[in-house]
Scaffold this active site. Structure first.
Site, PDB file in Angstrom:
ATOM      1  N   ASN A  10      48.983   6.916 -70.059  1.00 49.64           N
ATOM      2  CA  ASN A  10      48.576   5.632 -70.641  1.00 49.64           C
ATOM      3  C   ASN A  10      47.338   5.179 -69.874  1.00 49.64           C
ATOM      4  O   ASN A  10      47.443   4.715 -68.742  1.00 49.64           O
ATOM      5  CB  ASN A  10      49.720   4.613 -70.502  1.00 49.64           C
ATOM      6  N   LYS A  12      45.425   2.726 -70.404  1.00 45.63           N
ATOM      7  CA  LYS A  12      45.213   1.263 -70.404  1.00 45.63           C
ATOM      8  C   LYS A  12      43.744   0.955 -70.756  1.00 45.63           C
ATOM      9  O   LYS A  12      43.152   1.695 -71.534  1.00 45.63           O
ATOM     10  CB  LYS A  12      45.661   0.676 -69.069  1.00 45.63           C
ATOM     11  N   HIS A  96      54.644  -2.423 -74.338  1.00 45.62           N
ATOM     12  CA  HIS A  96      54.374  -2.254 -72.909  1.00 45.62           C
ATOM     13  C   HIS A  96      54.501  -3.600 -72.202  1.00 45.62           C
ATOM     14  O   HIS A  96      54.174  -4.637 -72.777  1.00 45.62           O
ATOM     15  CB  HIS A  96      52.968  -1.669 -72.709  1.00 45.62           C
ATOM     16  N   GLU A  98      52.742  -4.996 -70.093  1.00 43.61           N
ATOM     17  CA  GLU A  98      51.481  -5.759 -70.038  1.00 43.61           C
ATOM     18  C   GLU A  98      51.249  -6.508 -71.348  1.00 43.61           C
ATOM     19  O   GLU A  98      50.700  -7.607 -71.355  1.00 43.61           O
ATOM     20  CB  GLU A  98      50.313  -4.803 -69.702  1.00 43.61           C
ATOM     21  N   GLU A 168      60.269   1.347 -67.854  1.00 38.90           N
ATOM     22  CA  GLU A 168      59.206   1.033 -66.906  1.00 38.90           C
ATOM     23  C   GLU A 168      59.556  -0.259 -66.156  1.00 38.90           C
ATOM     24  O   GLU A 168      59.268  -1.354 -66.667  1.00 38.90           O
ATOM     25  CB  GLU A 168      57.875   0.835 -67.640  1.00 38.90           C
ATOM     26  N   GLY A 174      51.807   0.013 -61.333  1.00 38.43           N
ATOM     27  CA  GLY A 174      50.540  -0.243 -60.655  1.00 38.43           C
ATOM     28  C   GLY A 174      50.693  -0.794 -59.242  1.00 38.43           C
ATOM     29  O   GLY A 174      49.731  -1.266 -58.644  1.00 38.43           O
ATOM     30  N   SER A 214      54.201   3.952 -61.269  1.00 38.58           N
ATOM     31  CA  SER A 214      53.709   4.653 -60.076  1.00 38.58           C
ATOM     32  C   SER A 214      54.212   6.094 -59.981  1.00 38.58           C
ATOM     33  O   SER A 214      54.498   6.595 -58.895  1.00 38.58           O
ATOM     34  CB  SER A 214      54.055   3.873 -58.800  1.00 38.58           C
TER      35      SER A 214
HETATM   36  P1  13P Z   1      51.171   3.157 -63.189  1.00 37.28           P
HETATM   37  O1  13P Z   1      51.476   4.619 -63.287  1.00 37.28           O
HETATM   38  O2  13P Z   1      49.730   2.871 -62.886  1.00 37.28           O
HETATM   39  O3  13P Z   1      52.127   2.462 -62.268  1.00 37.28           O
HETATM   40  O4  13P Z   1      51.414   2.531 -64.658  1.00 37.28           O
HETATM   41  C1  13P Z   1      52.585   2.822 -65.309  1.00 37.28           C
HETATM   42  C2  13P Z   1      52.493   2.337 -66.708  1.00 37.28           C
HETATM   43  O5  13P Z   1      52.399   1.141 -66.954  1.00 37.28           O
HETATM   44  C3  13P Z   1      52.458   3.336 -67.778  1.00 37.28           C
HETATM   45  O6  13P Z   1      52.576   2.729 -69.029  1.00 37.28           O
END
Ligand code: 13P
Length: 254
Positions: A10, A12, A96, A98, A168, A174, A214
Protein backbone atom coordinates in the site's frame (compact mmCIF):
# COMPACT_ATOMS: atom_id res chain seq x y z
CA UNK A 1 -7.16 -26.12 -0.35
CA UNK A 2 -4.31 -24.24 1.34
CA UNK A 3 -4.55 -20.47 1.32
CA UNK A 4 -1.92 -18.76 -0.82
CA UNK A 5 0.29 -16.12 0.74
CA UNK A 6 -0.40 -12.59 -0.48
CA UNK A 7 2.02 -9.72 -0.08
CA UNK A 8 0.41 -6.37 -0.92
CA UNK A 9 2.12 -2.99 -1.01
CA UNK A 10 0.00 0.00 0.00
CA UNK A 11 1.96 2.97 -1.28
CA UNK A 12 -0.43 5.49 0.30
CA UNK A 13 0.15 9.06 -1.00
CA UNK A 14 3.66 8.38 -2.28
CA UNK A 15 5.35 8.25 -5.72
CA UNK A 16 4.68 10.24 -8.85
CA UNK A 17 3.91 8.32 -12.02
CA UNK A 18 7.56 8.68 -13.09
CA UNK A 19 8.84 7.36 -9.76
CA UNK A 20 6.28 4.56 -9.86
CA UNK A 21 7.49 3.35 -13.27
CA UNK A 22 11.03 3.03 -11.90
CA UNK A 23 9.93 1.25 -8.71
CA UNK A 24 7.59 -1.19 -10.46
CA UNK A 25 10.28 -2.07 -13.01
CA UNK A 26 12.74 -2.78 -10.19
CA UNK A 27 10.21 -4.92 -8.30
CA UNK A 28 9.24 -6.83 -11.44
CA UNK A 29 12.86 -7.69 -12.20
CA UNK A 30 13.39 -9.11 -8.72
CA UNK A 31 10.18 -11.11 -8.31
CA UNK A 32 9.64 -12.48 -11.82
CA UNK A 33 10.56 -16.04 -10.80
CA UNK A 34 8.40 -16.18 -7.68
CA UNK A 35 5.31 -18.33 -8.06
CA UNK A 36 4.48 -19.41 -4.51
CA UNK A 37 3.47 -15.94 -3.27
CA UNK A 38 0.84 -13.63 -4.76
CA UNK A 39 2.15 -10.09 -5.19
CA UNK A 40 0.02 -6.96 -5.33
CA UNK A 41 0.93 -3.30 -5.48
CA UNK A 42 -1.48 -0.44 -4.73
CA UNK A 43 -0.04 2.85 -6.04
CA UNK A 44 -1.92 6.16 -5.91
CA UNK A 45 -4.55 6.75 -8.64
CA UNK A 46 -2.23 8.89 -10.76
CA UNK A 47 0.30 6.06 -11.07
CA UNK A 48 -2.14 3.21 -11.80
CA UNK A 49 -1.99 3.52 -15.55
CA UNK A 50 1.80 3.53 -15.79
CA UNK A 51 2.07 0.74 -13.20
CA UNK A 52 -0.43 -1.30 -15.20
CA UNK A 53 1.69 -0.89 -18.33
CA UNK A 54 4.83 -2.01 -16.53
CA UNK A 55 3.37 -5.07 -14.77
CA UNK A 56 1.65 -6.22 -17.96
CA UNK A 57 1.62 -10.05 -18.12
CA UNK A 58 3.82 -10.39 -15.04
CA UNK A 59 3.15 -12.08 -11.69
CA UNK A 60 2.32 -8.71 -10.08
CA UNK A 61 -1.29 -7.60 -9.68
CA UNK A 62 -2.56 -4.06 -9.35
CA UNK A 63 -4.89 -2.55 -6.80
CA UNK A 64 -6.16 0.89 -5.82
CA UNK A 65 -6.35 2.38 -2.35
CA UNK A 66 -9.91 3.68 -2.46
CA UNK A 67 -12.89 4.48 -4.72
CA UNK A 68 -16.46 5.74 -4.50
CA UNK A 69 -19.43 3.38 -4.75
CA UNK A 70 -21.48 5.32 -7.32
CA UNK A 71 -21.12 4.42 -11.00
CA UNK A 72 -20.57 7.97 -12.30
CA UNK A 73 -21.90 11.50 -11.91
CA UNK A 74 -21.49 14.64 -9.86
CA UNK A 75 -19.01 13.42 -7.23
CA UNK A 76 -16.19 15.89 -7.57
CA UNK A 77 -12.83 14.39 -6.74
CA UNK A 78 -13.98 10.78 -6.68
CA UNK A 79 -13.04 7.71 -8.73
CA UNK A 80 -15.39 4.87 -9.73
CA UNK A 81 -14.90 1.11 -9.75
CA UNK A 82 -15.07 1.00 -13.56
CA UNK A 83 -12.33 3.65 -13.77
CA UNK A 84 -10.13 1.42 -11.61
CA UNK A 85 -10.83 -1.62 -13.76
CA UNK A 86 -10.12 0.42 -16.87
CA UNK A 87 -6.72 1.22 -15.35
CA UNK A 88 -5.88 -2.45 -14.84
CA UNK A 89 -6.91 -2.91 -11.20
CA UNK A 90 -8.08 -6.26 -9.89
CA UNK A 91 -8.13 -5.26 -6.20
CA UNK A 92 -9.09 -2.28 -4.08
CA UNK A 93 -8.30 -1.43 -0.46
CA UNK A 94 -11.42 -0.43 1.46
CA UNK A 95 -11.77 1.05 4.94
CA UNK A 96 -8.11 1.68 5.69
CA UNK A 97 -7.75 3.23 9.14
CA UNK A 98 -6.35 6.39 7.57
CA UNK A 99 -9.60 6.75 5.62
CA UNK A 100 -11.68 5.93 8.68
CA UNK A 101 -9.82 8.41 10.90
CA UNK A 102 -8.73 11.27 8.61
CA UNK A 103 -11.64 11.15 6.14
CA UNK A 104 -14.34 10.01 8.58
CA UNK A 105 -15.33 6.92 6.63
CA UNK A 106 -18.06 5.01 8.43
CA UNK A 107 -18.85 1.30 8.45
CA UNK A 108 -22.00 2.16 6.45
CA UNK A 109 -19.94 3.77 3.67
CA UNK A 110 -17.38 0.97 3.77
CA UNK A 111 -20.20 -1.58 3.45
CA UNK A 112 -21.50 0.18 0.31
CA UNK A 113 -18.01 0.22 -1.17
CA UNK A 114 -17.53 -3.50 -0.54
CA UNK A 115 -20.81 -4.33 -2.26
CA UNK A 116 -19.98 -2.14 -5.25
CA UNK A 117 -16.45 -3.52 -5.57
CA UNK A 118 -17.75 -7.09 -5.70
CA UNK A 119 -20.48 -6.16 -8.19
CA UNK A 120 -17.82 -4.54 -10.38
CA UNK A 121 -15.49 -7.55 -10.17
CA UNK A 122 -12.85 -5.95 -7.95
CA UNK A 123 -11.49 -7.89 -4.98
CA UNK A 124 -11.97 -5.80 -1.84
CA UNK A 125 -9.23 -5.76 0.79
CA UNK A 126 -11.20 -4.77 3.85
CA UNK A 127 -9.06 -3.19 6.58
CA UNK A 128 -10.04 -3.42 10.22
CA UNK A 129 -8.20 -2.93 13.48
CA UNK A 130 -8.22 -1.26 16.86
CA UNK A 131 -6.59 1.95 18.07
CA UNK A 132 -4.08 1.98 20.91
CA UNK A 133 -6.55 3.25 23.50
CA UNK A 134 -9.00 0.55 22.47
CA UNK A 135 -6.38 -2.18 22.90
CA UNK A 136 -5.36 -0.76 26.27
CA UNK A 137 -9.00 -0.75 27.36
CA UNK A 138 -9.28 -4.43 26.35
CA UNK A 139 -11.70 -3.52 23.58
CA UNK A 140 -9.77 -5.05 20.66
CA UNK A 141 -12.24 -7.87 20.05
CA UNK A 142 -15.28 -5.60 20.51
CA UNK A 143 -13.89 -3.19 17.91
CA UNK A 144 -13.13 -5.97 15.43
CA UNK A 145 -16.58 -7.49 15.95
CA UNK A 146 -18.37 -4.20 15.49
CA UNK A 147 -16.35 -3.23 12.40
CA UNK A 148 -16.99 -6.59 10.75
CA UNK A 149 -20.69 -6.48 11.63
CA UNK A 150 -21.10 -3.07 9.97
CA UNK A 151 -18.73 -3.61 7.07
CA UNK A 152 -20.18 -7.03 6.11
CA UNK A 153 -23.85 -6.13 6.60
CA UNK A 154 -26.04 -7.98 4.05
CA UNK A 155 -23.00 -9.50 2.36
CA UNK A 156 -23.92 -13.06 1.47
CA UNK A 157 -21.75 -16.13 1.51
CA UNK A 158 -20.90 -15.97 -2.20
CA UNK A 159 -19.79 -12.33 -1.89
CA UNK A 160 -17.78 -13.12 1.24
CA UNK A 161 -15.71 -15.58 -0.79
CA UNK A 162 -14.41 -12.60 -2.80
CA UNK A 163 -13.24 -10.57 0.20
CA UNK A 164 -9.74 -10.35 1.64
CA UNK A 165 -9.42 -9.01 5.17
CA UNK A 166 -6.45 -7.04 6.49
CA UNK A 167 -6.04 -6.84 10.25
CA UNK A 168 -4.17 -3.61 10.85
CA UNK A 169 -3.87 -2.55 14.48
CA UNK A 170 -3.79 1.23 14.18
CA UNK A 171 -1.05 1.54 16.81
CA UNK A 172 1.26 -0.53 14.62
CA UNK A 173 0.80 1.49 11.43
CA UNK A 174 3.80 3.62 10.52
CA UNK A 175 5.03 3.52 14.11
CA UNK A 176 7.70 0.84 13.84
CA UNK A 177 5.75 -1.04 16.55
CA UNK A 178 4.73 -4.38 15.13
CA UNK A 179 2.16 -6.60 16.78
CA UNK A 180 3.88 -9.65 18.18
CA UNK A 181 3.29 -12.86 16.30
CA UNK A 182 1.08 -13.97 19.20
CA UNK A 183 -1.00 -10.77 19.12
CA UNK A 184 -1.43 -11.07 15.36
CA UNK A 185 -2.37 -14.75 15.54
CA UNK A 186 -4.87 -14.12 18.34
CA UNK A 187 -6.63 -11.39 16.34
CA UNK A 188 -6.55 -13.35 13.08
CA UNK A 189 -7.96 -16.48 14.72
CA UNK A 190 -10.67 -14.34 16.29
CA UNK A 191 -11.56 -12.83 12.89
CA UNK A 192 -11.61 -16.26 11.23
CA UNK A 193 -13.92 -17.54 13.93
CA UNK A 194 -16.29 -14.59 13.43
CA UNK A 195 -16.43 -15.44 9.72
CA UNK A 196 -17.19 -19.04 10.61
CA UNK A 197 -20.03 -17.95 12.90
CA UNK A 198 -21.49 -15.50 10.37
CA UNK A 199 -20.99 -17.73 7.30
CA UNK A 200 -19.54 -21.21 7.60
CA UNK A 201 -16.35 -23.18 8.20
CA UNK A 202 -15.50 -23.46 4.51
CA UNK A 203 -15.56 -19.70 3.89
CA UNK A 204 -13.66 -19.13 7.14
CA UNK A 205 -10.98 -21.58 6.00
CA UNK A 206 -10.68 -19.93 2.59
CA UNK A 207 -10.64 -16.27 3.60
CA UNK A 208 -7.25 -14.64 3.26
CA UNK A 209 -6.43 -12.55 6.33
CA UNK A 210 -3.43 -10.24 5.96
CA UNK A 211 -1.53 -8.53 8.75
CA UNK A 212 -0.58 -4.87 8.37
CA UNK A 213 1.42 -2.58 10.61
CA UNK A 214 5.18 -2.07 10.38
CA UNK A 215 5.68 -5.37 8.59
CA UNK A 216 9.16 -5.64 7.08
CA UNK A 217 11.62 -8.25 5.90
CA UNK A 218 12.98 -8.71 9.44
CA UNK A 219 9.61 -9.68 10.98
CA UNK A 220 7.64 -11.15 8.07
CA UNK A 221 8.79 -14.74 8.62
CA UNK A 222 7.70 -14.83 12.23
CA UNK A 223 4.36 -13.21 11.50
CA UNK A 224 3.41 -15.41 8.58
CA UNK A 225 4.56 -18.55 10.37
CA UNK A 226 1.37 -18.11 12.40
CA UNK A 227 -1.40 -20.42 11.16
CA UNK A 228 -3.98 -17.70 10.54
CA UNK A 229 -1.68 -15.03 9.06
CA UNK A 230 -1.85 -15.31 5.28
CA UNK A 231 0.43 -12.48 4.24
CA UNK A 232 0.79 -8.76 4.70
CA UNK A 233 -0.39 -5.32 3.72
CA UNK A 234 2.79 -3.31 3.68
CA UNK A 235 3.09 0.46 3.89
CA UNK A 236 6.56 1.96 4.39
CA UNK A 237 8.52 -1.14 3.39
CA UNK A 238 6.69 -1.31 0.04
CA UNK A 239 8.14 2.00 -1.16
CA UNK A 240 11.61 0.69 -1.76
CA UNK A 241 12.29 -2.11 -4.26
CA UNK A 242 14.90 -3.83 -2.12
CA UNK A 243 12.90 -3.88 1.11
CA UNK A 244 9.69 -4.94 -0.65
CA UNK A 245 11.22 -7.70 -2.74
CA UNK A 246 13.22 -9.01 0.21
CA UNK A 247 9.98 -9.21 2.14
CA UNK A 248 8.27 -11.04 -0.72
CA UNK A 249 11.14 -13.53 -0.95
CA UNK A 250 10.95 -14.27 2.77
CA UNK A 251 7.21 -14.85 2.64
CA UNK A 252 7.27 -18.52 1.86
CA UNK A 253 5.34 -20.34 4.58
CA UNK A 254 6.99 -23.71 3.94
P1 13P B 1 3.25 0.54 7.59
O1 13P B 1 3.75 -0.74 6.99
O2 13P B 1 3.98 1.75 7.08
O3 13P B 1 3.18 0.46 9.08
O4 13P B 1 1.73 0.73 7.07
C1 13P B 1 0.86 -0.32 7.18
C2 13P B 1 -0.39 0.01 6.44
O5 13P B 1 -1.11 0.93 6.80
C3 13P B 1 -0.69 -0.77 5.24
O6 13P B 1 -1.98 -0.49 4.78
Amino acid sequence: MARRILIAGNWKMNKTATEAAILVNEIKREVCDIDNVDILICPPFTALSVASDVINESNISLGAQNFYFEESGAYTGEISASMLKDNGCSHVIIGHSERRVIFNESDTLINKKIKKAIEAGLTPILCIGEKLEEREANKTFDVITSQLEGDLKDIDVEAMKEIIIAYEPVWAIGTGKTATAEQAQEAHAFIRNLIKEKYNQEVANETIILYGGSMKSSNVEELISQPDVDGGLIGGASLDAESFTELVKKSNKE
